[in-house]
Design a protein around this motif. Structure first.
Motif, mmCIF file in Angstrom:
data_model
loop_
_atom_site.group_PDB
_atom_site.id
_atom_site.type_symbol
_atom_site.label_atom_id
_atom_site.label_comp_id
_atom_site.label_asym_id
_atom_site.label_seq_id
_atom_site.Cartn_x
_atom_site.Cartn_y
_atom_site.Cartn_z
ATOM 1 N N ILE A 14 0.830 -1.205 0.000
ATOM 2 C CA ILE A 14 0.000 0.000 0.000
ATOM 3 C C ILE A 14 0.860 1.249 0.000
ATOM 4 N N ASP A 15 1.813 1.315 0.937
ATOM 5 C CA ASP A 15 2.700 2.478 0.970
ATOM 6 C C ASP A 15 3.966 2.184 0.195
ATOM 7 N N ASN A 16 3.828 1.538 -0.936
ATOM 8 C CA ASN A 16 5.015 1.179 -1.707
ATOM 9 C C ASN A 16 5.879 2.405 -1.990
ATOM 10 N N MET A 17 7.170 2.253 -1.698
ATOM 11 C CA MET A 17 8.109 3.364 -1.832
ATOM 12 C C MET A 17 8.049 4.004 -3.217
ATOM 13 N N GLY A 150 11.171 -1.377 7.817
ATOM 14 C CA GLY A 150 12.323 -1.193 6.929
ATOM 15 C C GLY A 150 12.420 -2.303 5.903
ATOM 16 N N LEU A 151 12.303 -3.557 6.386
ATOM 17 C CA LEU A 151 12.395 -4.693 5.463
ATOM 18 C C LEU A 151 11.251 -4.660 4.457
ATOM 19 N N GLY A 152 10.046 -4.377 4.939
ATOM 20 C CA GLY A 152 8.879 -4.340 4.047
ATOM 21 C C GLY A 152 9.059 -3.311 2.954
ATOM 22 N N SER A 153 9.521 -2.114 3.325
ATOM 23 C CA SER A 153 9.718 -1.081 2.313
ATOM 24 C C SER A 153 10.758 -1.512 1.299
ATOM 25 N N GLY A 154 11.828 -2.167 1.807
ATOM 26 C CA GLY A 154 12.869 -2.649 0.904
ATOM 27 C C GLY A 154 12.314 -3.652 -0.083
ATOM 28 N N ILE A 155 11.487 -4.589 0.424
ATOM 29 C CA ILE A 155 10.924 -5.615 -0.457
ATOM 30 C C ILE A 155 9.984 -4.977 -1.478
ATOM 31 N N PHE A 197 -1.150 -0.978 -8.400
ATOM 32 C CA PHE A 197 -0.854 -1.156 -6.977
ATOM 33 C C PHE A 197 -1.879 -0.460 -6.091
ATOM 34 N N MET A 198 -2.569 0.542 -6.653
ATOM 35 C CA MET A 198 -3.567 1.225 -5.829
ATOM 36 C C MET A 198 -4.720 0.312 -5.460
#
Lengths: 205, 215
Positions: A14-17, A150-155, A197-198
């Protein structure tokens, strides 16, 4: 536990970087020409984010936050160092990146060769600093949550760059209007992927 | 230092200032500083504030690094540059918080992200480290303007088509377009449309200037 899974899913989809905040777009566009290099870059970002976010979380909690220095002495309760956070965060990130660079060079010279100049550029990858700043803004409760974020955002970033690299490899065979070739079409495809992705919005476990 | 024989605005120096506006635009040609160019362009006001902040940070950082260029050991230059930029960004951030608090809230983390805005790093690396103070200053200004106009152009279309306002002023309503059945396009406010808008700007620019087309 449920909270952790929630943060994880949310930070990936959802909050994909890339698609929600456009962070790390520079390296996203520059390194996504082939799948192989983009996988390497993606892993480097996961690794660096997974380290820097928790370290910066500790820094924020024990040094920078207003009244954070009370663990040294009670008289420090009025001290608020949060204006220093940009410079402290970037210092941690720059040194972590140096470390990752040395490790990669030692373990896999081939990967080091193919990533080339992009590894030092992770230091100025906005996704990394952005991860720490979002961590600060959203005020996670404990270090586990910060690490998972942190890991989630990285993935999430990894998924985005590998997906666009795969598309760019194929698009070479299609007939794109000449002025759109390369950069232009990549922008528009990223926009379309963002719309895709939305559809994850509102998912909650 | 500046070459004494050269006039302040010689042809070469003017080129430094004007080139980044179009042919060598930092966003559409050099592909630098995309992140912030997209995220804060929902409305014009934050976009203008951001453009000015980048202008300040970039020109000052270019001058400072150019002054120090013979003193910085090349091994640690990235960290030195980051410290210079970060110090300037902290100043800008504090000024924004003091004078335009609501905009600063809206920009949230993106003020901090000026530090990692690749335009600034990129120009420091590519230009300020090897050129004199005045030239670096012009290069900083030129690139910041090039970045700024893209930012403002994207924000203009997104705010006008998405919310029907400009700087918060209800343009579409005053023109009376709603009465004849015009609807705002809510899509334009969503993040993905920023990418598509920039894509279209690139398309138009490259149609005009065929040299930029990638093979």
């Amino acid at each position: 536990m449920e909270e952790l899974v929630n943060i994880f899913i949310q930070s990936i989809f959802i909050d994909n970087m890339v698609f929600a905040y456009f962070l790390g777009m520079c390296s996203y566009l520059a390194v996504s020409k082939t799948v192989k290099t983009s996988v390497g870059m993606g892993f480097a970002v996961i690794f660096v984010l997974g380290f820097t976010v928790p370290i910066n979380f500790l820094l924020e909690k024990f040094v920078l936050k207003s009244g954070a220095l009370t663990w040294i002495d009670d008289s420090f309760i009025d001290i608020d160092l949060s204006f220093l956070s940009f410079i402290m965060f970037i210092a941690i990130i720059a040194s972590m990146v140096q470390l990752v660079e040395m490790i990669v060079e030692k373990i896999s010279p081939a990967l080091y060769g193919s990533l080339g100049i992009f590894l030092p550029l992770i230091a100025v990858n906005c996704a990394i600093l952005g991860g720490s700043l979002f961590m600060q803004e959203r005020a996670y409760n404990n270090i586990t949550e910060a690490t998972v974020f942190g890991l989630g955002s990285g993935i999430g970033w990894f998924l985005a760059i590998v997906a666009i690299a795969a598309i760019r490899e194929k698009i070479r065979y299609s007939h794109v209007p000449a002025p759109l070739r390369g950069l232009g079409i990549t922008f528009i495809i990223t926009g379309l992927m963002g719309i895709g992705f939305m559809s994850f919005m509102g998912i909650k476990l | 230092m500046r070459d004494k024989k050269e006039a302040l605005f010689s042809k070469k120096n003017r080129k430094l200032l004007i080139d980044p506006l179009n042919d060598n635009n930092p966003v559409t040609t050099q592909v630098l500083g995309i992140c912030s160019a997209l995220a804060i362009t929902v409305q014009l006001k934050p976009a203008v504030v951001m453009a000015i902040s980048v202008l300040v940070v970039m020109s000052v950082a270019n001058v400072v690094v150019s002054l120090m260029r013979n003193l910085i050991p090349s091994r640690i230059r990235i960290i030195v540059q980051l410290v210079v930029i970060a110090a300037l960004v902290i100043l800008v951030d504090q000024v924004l918080k003091a004078f335009v608090y609501d905009v600063s809230k809206e920009l949230s983390v993106f003020v901090g992200l000026i530090i990692t805005n690749c335009i600034i790093m990129g120009r420091l690396e590519a230009f300020a480290l090897g050129n004199g103070v005045w030239k670096s200053f012009l290069d900083g200004l030129g690139n910041a303007f090039g970045y700024g106009w893209i930012l403002i152009a994207v924000a203009f279309f997104r705010e006008l088509l998405g919310a029907g306002t400009l700087f918060g002023y209800p343009v579409i309503e005053k023109l009376g377009l709603y009465e004849i059945g015009y609807e705002n396009n809510g899509m334009m406010i969503l993040p993905p449309m920023a990418l598509v808008t920039v894509g279209i700007i690139i398309w138009i620019q490259r149609m005009k200037n065929r040299d930029l087309i990638e093979s």
